[in-house]
Design an enzyme around this catalytic site. Structure first.
Site, PDB file in Angstrom:
ATOM      1  N   LYS A   1     -10.332  -2.268  -6.970  1.00  0.00           N
ATOM      2  CA  LYS A   1      -9.631  -1.653  -5.846  1.00  0.00           C
ATOM      3  C   LYS A   1      -8.287  -2.358  -5.691  1.00  0.00           C
ATOM      4  O   LYS A   1      -8.229  -3.562  -5.421  1.00  0.00           O
ATOM      5  CB  LYS A   1     -10.460  -1.816  -4.578  1.00  0.00           C
ATOM      6  CG  LYS A   1      -9.782  -1.258  -3.340  1.00  0.00           C
ATOM      7  CD  LYS A   1     -10.714  -1.323  -2.155  1.00  0.00           C
ATOM      8  CE  LYS A   1     -10.026  -0.864  -0.887  1.00  0.00           C
ATOM      9  NZ  LYS A   1     -10.896  -0.986   0.282  1.00  0.00           N
TER      10      LYS A   1
ATOM     11  N   LYS B   1     -10.060   2.654  -7.872  1.00  0.00           N
ATOM     12  CA  LYS B   1      -9.379   3.234  -6.720  1.00  0.00           C
ATOM     13  C   LYS B   1      -7.993   2.625  -6.554  1.00  0.00           C
ATOM     14  O   LYS B   1      -7.883   1.406  -6.651  1.00  0.00           O
ATOM     15  CB  LYS B   1     -10.254   2.913  -5.509  1.00  0.00           C
ATOM     16  CG  LYS B   1      -9.691   3.255  -4.175  1.00  0.00           C
ATOM     17  CD  LYS B   1     -10.655   2.793  -3.115  1.00  0.00           C
ATOM     18  CE  LYS B   1      -9.970   2.909  -1.778  1.00  0.00           C
ATOM     19  NZ  LYS B   1     -10.688   2.310  -0.707  1.00  0.00           N
TER      20      LYS B   1
HETATM   21  C1  PBG Z   1     -11.936   0.104   3.660  1.00  0.00           C
HETATM   22  C2  PBG Z   1     -11.493   1.283   2.851  1.00  0.00           C
HETATM   23  C3  PBG Z   1     -10.195   1.790   2.681  1.00  0.00           C
HETATM   24  C4  PBG Z   1     -10.314   2.944   1.909  1.00  0.00           C
HETATM   25  C5  PBG Z   1     -11.657   3.097   1.615  1.00  0.00           C
HETATM   26  N1  PBG Z   1     -12.377   2.045   2.185  1.00  0.00           N
HETATM   27  C6  PBG Z   1      -8.903   1.352   3.256  1.00  0.00           C
HETATM   28  C7  PBG Z   1      -8.269   0.095   2.852  1.00  0.00           C
HETATM   29  O1  PBG Z   1      -8.716  -0.639   1.968  1.00  0.00           O
HETATM   30  O2  PBG Z   1      -7.268  -0.190   3.515  1.00  0.00           O
HETATM   31  C8  PBG Z   1      -9.193   3.853   1.519  1.00  0.00           C
HETATM   32  C9  PBG Z   1      -9.584   5.271   1.314  1.00  0.00           C
HETATM   33  C10 PBG Z   1      -8.436   6.228   1.286  1.00  0.00           C
HETATM   34  O3  PBG Z   1      -7.252   5.846   1.348  1.00  0.00           O
HETATM   35  O4  PBG Z   1      -8.718   7.430   1.186  1.00  0.00           O
HETATM   36  N2  PBG Z   1     -11.828  -1.123   3.029  1.00  0.00           N
HETATM   37 ZN    ZN Z   2     -12.022  -2.915   4.479  1.00  0.00          ZN
END
Ligand code: PBG
Ligand code: ZN
Length: 328
Positions: free
Chosen positions: A195, A248
């Site tokens: 991520k 992601k």
């Molecule tokens: C929480 C999380 C996030 C997303 C999924 N789980 C936000 C982040 O890390 O700030 C993003 C999903 C999206 O942008 O559609 N940690």
């Molecule tokens: Zn988070």
């Protein structure tokens, strides 16, 4: 003799017969936002076309998705601002929004739907970070028991799979241990293994009210300059017992998806995130692109790169396109 490759283009049926990338609605996961309250269905300004439900209205959203052929969902909880605290207590309490939603959906739909939950603290902490803060810094190790507690409470409320997204080290091991000890050895873990610290999460953070109140997430999410780092972190999650892996965002990270699919023996899910959705929606609303065509092309590209599962706000539209034979 002039050599041409015309056969593969000569008929539509032949083109469909020889497609190298196949899609199925069975591999789509649709995200839901659940907030506190009753009778709520409200538009999300940052994600046009997506809504926030309260636990009691969420079944409407599920029914609509089922009608389109989508039966896998991932839930995100949005507690009211007054419910947030430094520890993110709302993430694991028995009557939390996600816990309520899980019970409600299980009652109404049984095994007809597959329910994943995003496991993180950032929607529940008043500082908006994914972990506990001490001396102004996110603390990895003291955060782990809290995420484990959250995952266990989701299991108790009826989820089928947990997806930890906070990017703390040793999360998967901590969750596996807690789920096994708590009597849920069969609940798989889909790890947000790769991520990236991404500007593409902007609309989600607006929708979830989870923008960090200070600093950023770069100390725990990954630097987009790096590919080997992603493979290393995925390897760690595999070693800790992850069952599925998430990469992601998706479109800007097709190289990571491709490498991960080649290297690891676990299913790869790509998350087409909020910013990817918003870009397509905005360009289409401005009349600059053909929305359906771009949605289809993006999804096929993600699968072509090696993803086997797609988490997308376009899941319903994609299921329709597959059904019609436009893609897949
Ligand atoms: C929480 C999380 C996030 C997303 C999924 N789980 C936000 C982040 O890390 O700030 C993003 C999903 C999206 O942008 O559609 N940690
Ligand atoms: Zn988070």
């Amino acid at each position: 003799m002039e050599i041409r490759s015309r056969r593969l283009r000569s008929s539509q049926l032949l083109r469909k017969m020889t497609r190298e990338t196949r899609l199925s609605a069975d591999s789509l996961i649709y995200p839901f936002f659940v907030r506190e309250g009753q009778g709520v269905i409200e538009e999300l300004p940052s994600l046009p076309g997506q809504v926030r439900y309260s636990p009691d209205t969420l079944s409407k959203g599920v029914e609509e998705a089922l009608e389109n052929g989508v039966s896998n969902f991932i839930l995100f909880g949005l507690p009211g601002p007054e419910k947030k605290d430094a520890m993110g207590t709302g993430a694991w309490i028995e009557d939390g929004v996600v816990q309520q939603a899980l019970q409600e959906l299980r009652r109404s739909f049984g095994d007809q739907i597959y329910l994943l939950t995003d496991v993180c603290l950032c929607e529940y902490t008043d500082h908006g970070h994914c972990g506990l803060i001490e001396d102004g810094k996110v603390q990895n190790d003291s955060t782990l028991p809290l995420i484990a507690k959250t995952a266990l409470s989701h299991a108790q409320a009826g989820c089928d799979m947990v997806a930890p997204s906070g990017m703390m080290d040793r999360t998967v091991a901590a969750l596996r241990e807690a789920l096994d000890a708590g009597g849920y050895p069969d609940i798989p873990i889909m790890s947000y293994a790769a991520k990236y610290a991404s500007a593409y999460y902007g609309p989600f953070r607006d929708a979830a009210g989870s923008t960090p109140q200070f600093g950023d997430r770069k100390t725990y999410q990954m630097d987009y300059h790096n590919q080997k780092e992603a493979l290393k972190r995925i390897q760690l999650d595999v070693n800790e017992g992850a069952d599925l892996l998430i990469v992601k965002p998706a479109i800007a990270y097709l190289d990571i998806i491709a490498k991960a699919a080649e290297r690891f023996e676990l299913p790869i899910a790509a998350y087409q995130v909020s910013g990817e959705y918003a870009i397509i929606k905005a360009a289409a609303a401005a009349g600059l692109i053909d929305e359906r065509a771009v949605v289809n092309e993006s999804a096929v590209a993600i699968y072509r790169a090696g993803a086997e599962i797609l988490i997308s706000y376009f899941a319903k539209e994609l299921a329709q396109a597959i059904q019609k034979g436009d893609i897949g």
